[in-house]
Design an enzyme around this catalytic site. Structure first.
Site, short mmCIF file in Angstrom:
data_model
loop_
_atom_site.label_atom_id
_atom_site.label_comp_id
_atom_site.label_asym_id
_atom_site.label_seq_id
_atom_site.Cartn_x
_atom_site.Cartn_y
_atom_site.Cartn_z
N THR A 1 0.83 -1.20 0.00
CA THR A 1 0.00 0.00 0.00
C THR A 1 0.87 1.26 0.00
O THR A 1 2.10 1.19 0.08
CB THR A 1 -0.94 0.00 1.22
OG1 THR A 1 -0.16 -0.12 2.42
CG2 THR A 1 -1.91 -1.17 1.15
N TYR A 2 0.21 2.40 -0.05
CA TYR A 2 0.87 3.71 -0.16
C TYR A 2 1.95 3.88 0.91
O TYR A 2 1.68 3.71 2.11
CB TYR A 2 -0.17 4.81 -0.04
CG TYR A 2 0.36 6.20 -0.28
CD1 TYR A 2 0.67 6.63 -1.57
CD2 TYR A 2 0.55 7.07 0.79
CE1 TYR A 2 1.16 7.91 -1.79
CE2 TYR A 2 1.04 8.36 0.58
CZ TYR A 2 1.34 8.77 -0.72
OH TYR A 2 1.83 10.03 -0.94
N PRO A 3 3.18 4.20 0.49
CA PRO A 3 4.29 4.22 1.44
C PRO A 3 4.41 5.47 2.31
O PRO A 3 4.89 5.39 3.45
CB PRO A 3 5.52 4.09 0.53
CG PRO A 3 5.09 4.69 -0.78
CD PRO A 3 3.64 4.35 -0.91
N ARG A 4 4.02 6.62 1.80
CA ARG A 4 4.25 7.88 2.55
C ARG A 4 3.16 8.09 3.60
O ARG A 4 2.32 8.98 3.47
CB ARG A 4 4.31 9.06 1.58
CG ARG A 4 5.48 9.02 0.62
CD ARG A 4 5.39 10.15 -0.39
NE ARG A 4 6.45 10.11 -1.39
CZ ARG A 4 7.62 10.73 -1.30
NH1 ARG A 4 7.88 11.46 -0.22
NH2 ARG A 4 8.53 10.64 -2.25
N HIS B 1 -3.55 8.45 5.23
CA HIS B 1 -3.29 7.10 4.73
C HIS B 1 -3.04 6.15 5.89
O HIS B 1 -2.47 6.53 6.90
CB HIS B 1 -2.07 7.10 3.80
CG HIS B 1 -2.21 8.01 2.61
ND1 HIS B 1 -2.94 7.67 1.50
CD2 HIS B 1 -1.73 9.26 2.39
CE1 HIS B 1 -2.90 8.67 0.62
NE2 HIS B 1 -2.17 9.65 1.15
#
Length: 246
Positions: A111-114, A167
């Site tokens: 999934t989205y890293p940041r 996120h």
């Protein structure tokens, strides 16, 4: 922060000594009765204790047993992942982020890293079985099967809407894990993420800790040992030379 920095700068290392002894196959460590400290900053005092107890018999004064649990670690955010990647592989924060971007954008396996959250939202919970099936390949097949067979309980340590901003935590996607498509560096980062994901869904590590206190000529010596009752989440890392729980 400034005060802490000044404290570090003013710190002066000091030598210290400990006194240990062996009784019928188990080691004990001298402990100050008042403070509980095991370190001695006066070598003459340490030598005096050694002279006092050498060759003497000890008397066990107390044996206590406590059942303890270590809960699974939280899921990864980017900072925690970068920290572990540096500890285990020596990767810089920048390199870890680049590898994460590849796993996210190109391979679509994470999934989205940041993210700065270590939790997922409630709407992600129903997708967890599919994510487990997707990573059930290679070295992850057995632990995934164990988790699916025994079932898992999602608590506030994993799913908490109030602790997710933009996120959620970094976890595997439902994309099939084609490990052969990853280079060695990508594989390292993916391995960290998958094992953390599996650990989060595993039960607590349980053990019984035994503490023994021994009196030798008026001096206190202690020993601690543990008997593992259930490996729990630590079984995920049993083949690792490095472990994030220490």
């Amino acid at each position: 922060i400034v005060a802490r920095e000044n404290e570090i700068k003013k710190f002066v290392p000091k030598d210290y000594w400990t006194v240990s002894a062996n009784f019928s196959g188990f080691n004990v460590l001298w402990q100050d009765r008042k403070t509980g400290q095991t370190r001695l900053f006066d070598k003459a005092q340490a030598d005096a204790i050694v002279s006092k107890v050498s060759g003497q018999e000890g008397t066990v004064t107390e044996v206590s047993k406590d059942s303890k649990k270590e809960l699974p670690p939280l899921a990864y955010d980017l900072t925690e992942l970068q920290r572990d990647a540096n500890r285990k592989y020596g990767y810089s924060a920048k390199k870890t982020l680049q590898l994460m971007q590849s796993l996210y954008e190109h391979h679509k396996m994470v999934t989205y890293p940041r993210t700065d959250s270590r939790y997922i939202t409630d709407d992600i919970v129903p997708t967890l079985p599919e994510r487990l099936k997707a990573i059930s390949a290679g070295p992850y097949r057995k632990p995934v099967q164990n988790i699916i067979r025994t079932g898992f309980k999602v608590t506030k340590r994993l799913a908490d809407n109030s602790k997710v901003t933009d996120h959620h935590a970094i976890i595997p996607t439902e994309q099939y894990a084609d490990l052969s498509a990853l280079n060695s560096d990508e594989r390292h980062i993916y391995d960290l993420i998958v094992k953390r994901f599996l650990a989060v869904l595993s039960p607590a590590f349980e053990y019984e800790q035994t503490t023994v206190k021994v009196d030798v000529s008026g001096e206190l010596f202690t020993a601690r040992g543990r008997v593992i009752q259930a490996q729990g989440w630590k079984s995920i890392y049993e083949d690792d030379t490095w472990d994030d729980s220490d």
